[in-house]
Design an enzyme around this catalytic site. Structure first.
Site, PDB file in Angstrom:
ATOM      1  N   GLY A 229       0.800  -1.214   0.000  1.00  0.00           N
ATOM      2  CA  GLY A 229       0.000   0.000   0.000  1.00  0.00           C
ATOM      3  C   GLY A 229       0.832   1.264   0.000  1.00  0.00           C
ATOM      4  O   GLY A 229       1.972   1.298  -0.459  1.00  0.00           O
ATOM      5  N   LEU A 255      -4.174  -5.726  -4.639  1.00  0.00           N
ATOM      6  CA  LEU A 255      -3.154  -4.685  -4.559  1.00  0.00           C
ATOM      7  C   LEU A 255      -1.826  -5.254  -4.076  1.00  0.00           C
ATOM      8  O   LEU A 255      -1.745  -5.873  -3.007  1.00  0.00           O
ATOM      9  CB  LEU A 255      -3.616  -3.571  -3.618  1.00  0.00           C
ATOM     10  CG  LEU A 255      -2.643  -2.405  -3.418  1.00  0.00           C
ATOM     11  CD1 LEU A 255      -2.428  -1.655  -4.727  1.00  0.00           C
ATOM     12  CD2 LEU A 255      -3.144  -1.459  -2.325  1.00  0.00           C
ATOM     13  N   ASP A 256      -0.769  -5.044  -4.890  1.00  0.00           N
ATOM     14  CA  ASP A 256       0.604  -5.448  -4.554  1.00  0.00           C
ATOM     15  C   ASP A 256       0.718  -6.946  -4.260  1.00  0.00           C
ATOM     16  O   ASP A 256       1.554  -7.374  -3.458  1.00  0.00           O
ATOM     17  CB  ASP A 256       1.130  -4.639  -3.352  1.00  0.00           C
ATOM     18  CG  ASP A 256       1.152  -3.145  -3.630  1.00  0.00           C
ATOM     19  OD1 ASP A 256       1.343  -2.770  -4.796  1.00  0.00           O
ATOM     20  OD2 ASP A 256       0.963  -2.365  -2.676  1.00  0.00           O
ATOM     21  N   GLU A 257      -0.109  -7.757  -4.913  1.00  0.00           N
ATOM     22  CA  GLU A 257      -0.093  -9.204  -4.686  1.00  0.00           C
ATOM     23  C   GLU A 257       0.257  -9.992  -5.946  1.00  0.00           C
ATOM     24  O   GLU A 257       0.234 -11.220  -5.924  1.00  0.00           O
ATOM     25  CB  GLU A 257      -1.469  -9.671  -4.169  1.00  0.00           C
ATOM     26  CG  GLU A 257      -1.790  -9.233  -2.760  1.00  0.00           C
ATOM     27  CD  GLU A 257      -1.136 -10.102  -1.702  1.00  0.00           C
ATOM     28  OE1 GLU A 257      -0.410 -11.029  -2.069  1.00  0.00           O
ATOM     29  OE2 GLU A 257      -1.352  -9.834  -0.505  1.00  0.00           O
TER      30      GLU A 257
END
Length: 312
Positions: A229, A255-257
């Site tokens: 994040g 998100l960011d995965e």
């Protein structure tokens, strides 16, 4: 079959030359075949036998057999012998399709010197954009940056100095659907093969990430899976980290995965404040992103579920 990462079989002796700098590129003439399939006996023989039939001269062969998942991965860089007629990529793809069908292979076969068409997205931090533009200009990356898109007008002069069209596409909660539709229009208009989020600080919709599956790379200014994040360097400072890092990954709806392609780290200590960590992280971001773009465009990255196999 045991887990294998085979060594380079032969040195390439015919380097291509950058039109800008005259220096050797990191990719060569010929073809690159990348594939994956369920593990079975005889897969290397099937590939090498096909290349022999096509008068192929193998310059580099990398393979990996994931015994845990029962899956096989291979990348071969080859040329057609100089005394034989080169059939061209379309004919080679058509001929290899029969081999692929027998072994349930996913595959890609491209000219090794082909430059993939890339669209770069950026917000206000320009270091990753500037790094990609420079590496592309000197021939270090096998890409043609066809356009730059930003939700801010700040970097128009930088992009246009490199001779690349710049598009300012503002994004608000109310205009996000129209902004993403315009982005997809640019992807189609410029025949984009890869979208690179070079510190683009907007979250893409689930619908857009689905359309860009496997062809959009993001740089996150943290060593994922830690500090996801916003403001990861400030999160890292709060935890007193002793290294900072950056992670380049494929974009996914989480998100960011997304599947990780490349990571870089740098040692820091207690004397680094949040702003110092931001400054220290810039180089790791540039290197992780440029590596990911390079490896993807050279056909070295194969998606396997939530992971990647990178055949270096």
């Amino acid at each position: 079959m045991s887990t294998v990462s085979s060594p380079t079989t032969r040195s390439v002796t015919r380097p291509a030359t950058s039109a800008v700098s005259g220096s050797p590129r990191q990719y060569q003439e010929g073809y690159v075949l990348t594939l994956d399939c369920p593990e079975a006996p005889g897969l290397v023989h099937a590939v090498s036998g096909f290349l022999l039939e096509q008068h192929g001269d193998i310059h580099e062969l990398k393979q990996f057999d994931d015994v845990r998942d029962g899956h096989f991965f291979l990348r071969a860089h080859f040329t057609v012998a100089a005394d034989q007629a080169d059939p061209g990529p379309e004919a080679l793809r058509g001929a290899f399709a029969a081999v692929a069908g027998r072994h349930a292979m996913r595959f890609e076969l491209r000219e090794a010197s082909a430059r993939r068409r890339v669209l770069v997205m950026v917000s206000r931090f320009e270091h990753c954009l500037a790094d990609l533009l420079f590496r592309s200009r000197i021939g270090e990356l096998p890409v043609e940056i066809a356009a730059v898109v930003s939700n801010h007008p700040d970097h128009r002069a930088l992009a246009e100095w490199h001779g690349i069209p710049f598009f300012h596409v503002p994004v608000t909660a109310a205009t996000k659907p129209e902004a993403e539709a315009r982005l997809l229009d640019l992807v189609d208009r410029f025949e984009i093969e890869l979208v690179v989020l070079a510190r683009y600080m907007q979250i893409l919709s689930d619908e857009l990430t689905l359309q860009l599956t496997g062809r959009a790379i993001n740089i996150h200014h943290s060593f994922l899976p830690s500090f996801k994040g916003a403001k990861p360097y400030h999160q890292a400072w709060e935890r007193g980290v002793k290294t900072v890092g950056a992670t380049a990954h494929y974009v996914s709806s989480e998100l960011d995965e997304g599947p990780i392609i490349s990571q870089q780290v740098r040692e820091v200590d207690h004397s680094f404040g949040p702003d110092d960590l931001v400054a220290a992280g810039r180089d790791t971001e540039c290197r992780a992103l440029s590596n990911a773009v390079k490896w993807h465009c050279e056909g070295r990255v194969i998606l396997q579920g939530s992971r990647t196999v990178v055949l270096l």
